[in-house]
Design a protein around this motif. Sequence first.
Motif, PDB file in Angstrom:
ATOM      1  N   TYR A  63      88.313  15.559  41.414  1.00  0.00           N
ATOM      2  CA  TYR A  63      88.429  15.424  39.964  1.00  0.00           C
ATOM      3  C   TYR A  63      87.132  15.789  39.255  1.00  0.00           C
ATOM      4  CZ  TYR A  63      86.388  10.915  41.343  1.00  0.00           C
ATOM      5  OH  TYR A  63      85.606   9.943  41.900  1.00  0.00           O
ATOM      6  N   ASP A  64      87.231  15.948  37.945  1.00  0.00           N
ATOM      7  CA  ASP A  64      86.093  16.122  37.045  1.00  0.00           C
ATOM      8  C   ASP A  64      86.083  14.928  36.098  1.00  0.00           C
ATOM      9  OD1 ASP A  64      85.559  18.710  38.091  1.00  0.00           O
ATOM     10  OD2 ASP A  64      86.973  19.617  36.668  1.00  0.00           O
ATOM     11  N   LEU A  66      85.024  14.061  32.349  1.00  0.00           N
ATOM     12  CA  LEU A  66      84.771  14.837  31.139  1.00  0.00           C
ATOM     13  C   LEU A  66      84.628  13.935  29.926  1.00  0.00           C
ATOM     14  CD1 LEU A  66      87.544  17.510  31.809  1.00  0.00           C
ATOM     15  CD2 LEU A  66      85.108  17.676  32.391  1.00  0.00           C
ATOM     16  N   THR A  68      84.992  13.136  26.081  1.00  0.00           N
ATOM     17  CA  THR A  68      85.910  13.594  25.040  1.00  0.00           C
ATOM     18  C   THR A  68      85.403  13.273  23.642  1.00  0.00           C
ATOM     19  OG1 THR A  68      87.203  11.551  25.235  1.00  0.00           O
ATOM     20  CG2 THR A  68      87.942  13.444  26.530  1.00  0.00           C
ATOM     21  N   ASP A  97      79.230  16.191  31.358  1.00  0.00           N
ATOM     22  CA  ASP A  97      80.406  16.272  32.216  1.00  0.00           C
ATOM     23  C   ASP A  97      79.931  16.295  33.673  1.00  0.00           C
ATOM     24  OD1 ASP A  97      81.995  16.405  29.970  1.00  0.00           O
ATOM     25  OD2 ASP A  97      82.260  18.577  30.066  1.00  0.00           O
ATOM     26  N   THR A  99      81.322  17.603  37.255  1.00  0.00           N
ATOM     27  CA  THR A  99      82.385  18.435  37.807  1.00  0.00           C
ATOM     28  C   THR A  99      82.350  18.440  39.332  1.00  0.00           C
ATOM     29  OG1 THR A  99      81.016  20.426  37.674  1.00  0.00           O
ATOM     30  CG2 THR A  99      82.409  19.929  35.771  1.00  0.00           C
ATOM     31  N   THR A 141      89.076  11.574  33.123  1.00  0.00           N
ATOM     32  CA  THR A 141      89.025  12.392  34.327  1.00  0.00           C
ATOM     33  C   THR A 141      90.169  13.397  34.344  1.00  0.00           C
ATOM     34  OG1 THR A 141      90.305  10.736  35.546  1.00  0.00           O
ATOM     35  CG2 THR A 141      87.917  10.622  35.743  1.00  0.00           C
ATOM     36  N   ASN A 142      89.926  14.485  35.039  1.00  0.00           N
ATOM     37  CA  ASN A 142      90.930  15.511  35.270  1.00  0.00           C
ATOM     38  C   ASN A 142      91.100  15.605  36.783  1.00  0.00           C
ATOM     39  OD1 ASN A 142      92.607  17.729  35.134  1.00  0.00           O
ATOM     40  ND2 ASN A 142      90.931  19.174  34.894  1.00  0.00           N
ATOM     41  N   HIS A 143      92.169  15.045  37.326  1.00  0.00           N
ATOM     42  CA  HIS A 143      92.391  14.967  38.778  1.00  0.00           C
ATOM     43  C   HIS A 143      93.254  16.116  39.275  1.00  0.00           C
ATOM     44  CE1 HIS A 143      90.874  10.864  39.761  1.00  0.00           C
ATOM     45  NE2 HIS A 143      90.943  10.786  38.447  1.00  0.00           N
ATOM     46  N   GLY A 165      91.450   6.898  30.294  1.00  0.00           N
ATOM     47  CA  GLY A 165      90.032   7.194  30.143  1.00  0.00           C
ATOM     48  C   GLY A 165      89.233   5.962  29.784  1.00  0.00           C
TER      49      GLY A 165
END
Length: 192
Positions: A63-64, A66, A68, A97, A99, A141-143, A165
């Motif tokens: 994941y990242d 991030l 917002t 961020d 990554t 997060t972006n999983h 988040g």
Amino acid sequence: MKTTALIVVAGMAAVASAQTMTISWMVSDTGNGDGIIEPGESALLSMWAHMDPEATGFAGSIYDILGTGNFDTGTVDVYDNLLDGLTDDGTLVAGNDITGVESFQLPPAFNGDFIADNPIELYNITWTPNDYSGRTVSGGTNHINFDVYTDSFGTSVPYTGDVSGFSFDVVPAPASVALLGLGGLVAVRRRR
């Protein structure tokens, strides 16, 4: 016979779709722990994964992290993946961020340090504001995946992810508290 096979397959699909990993954040701070960032405090962010239904344990996720909203108005002092072994803390990039985070652990049969906690704490961040002007800071997060072990030898299945988040407020010194303090001093002087 074909009808029975279709029913079994449909039942397995229903069970698989009901498997969810919920990712959530806990927010605290280095001062009084209320999660409101006041002068002199830094935010403490902890990411947790909860697996439902419970299984042998967390297998892995990529994941990242991030920002917002206003996450770039401070400094990420610490970013730490809490799983040992097959992990990567990620790379801190512009805007704070993070990554390319990889949180993995080997299954219990091959890992004497396997963490079977549910929920399991995966990641910690310490964030310090550049200044204490009032604002709300947020991120998430972006999983890519949500994998869970179903036995001690490493059989894993993908769970559906439910990701929330983080959000917290940075506030200047509370003026009302300072005024209450002055009011208390005036009251003490009047009694004398």
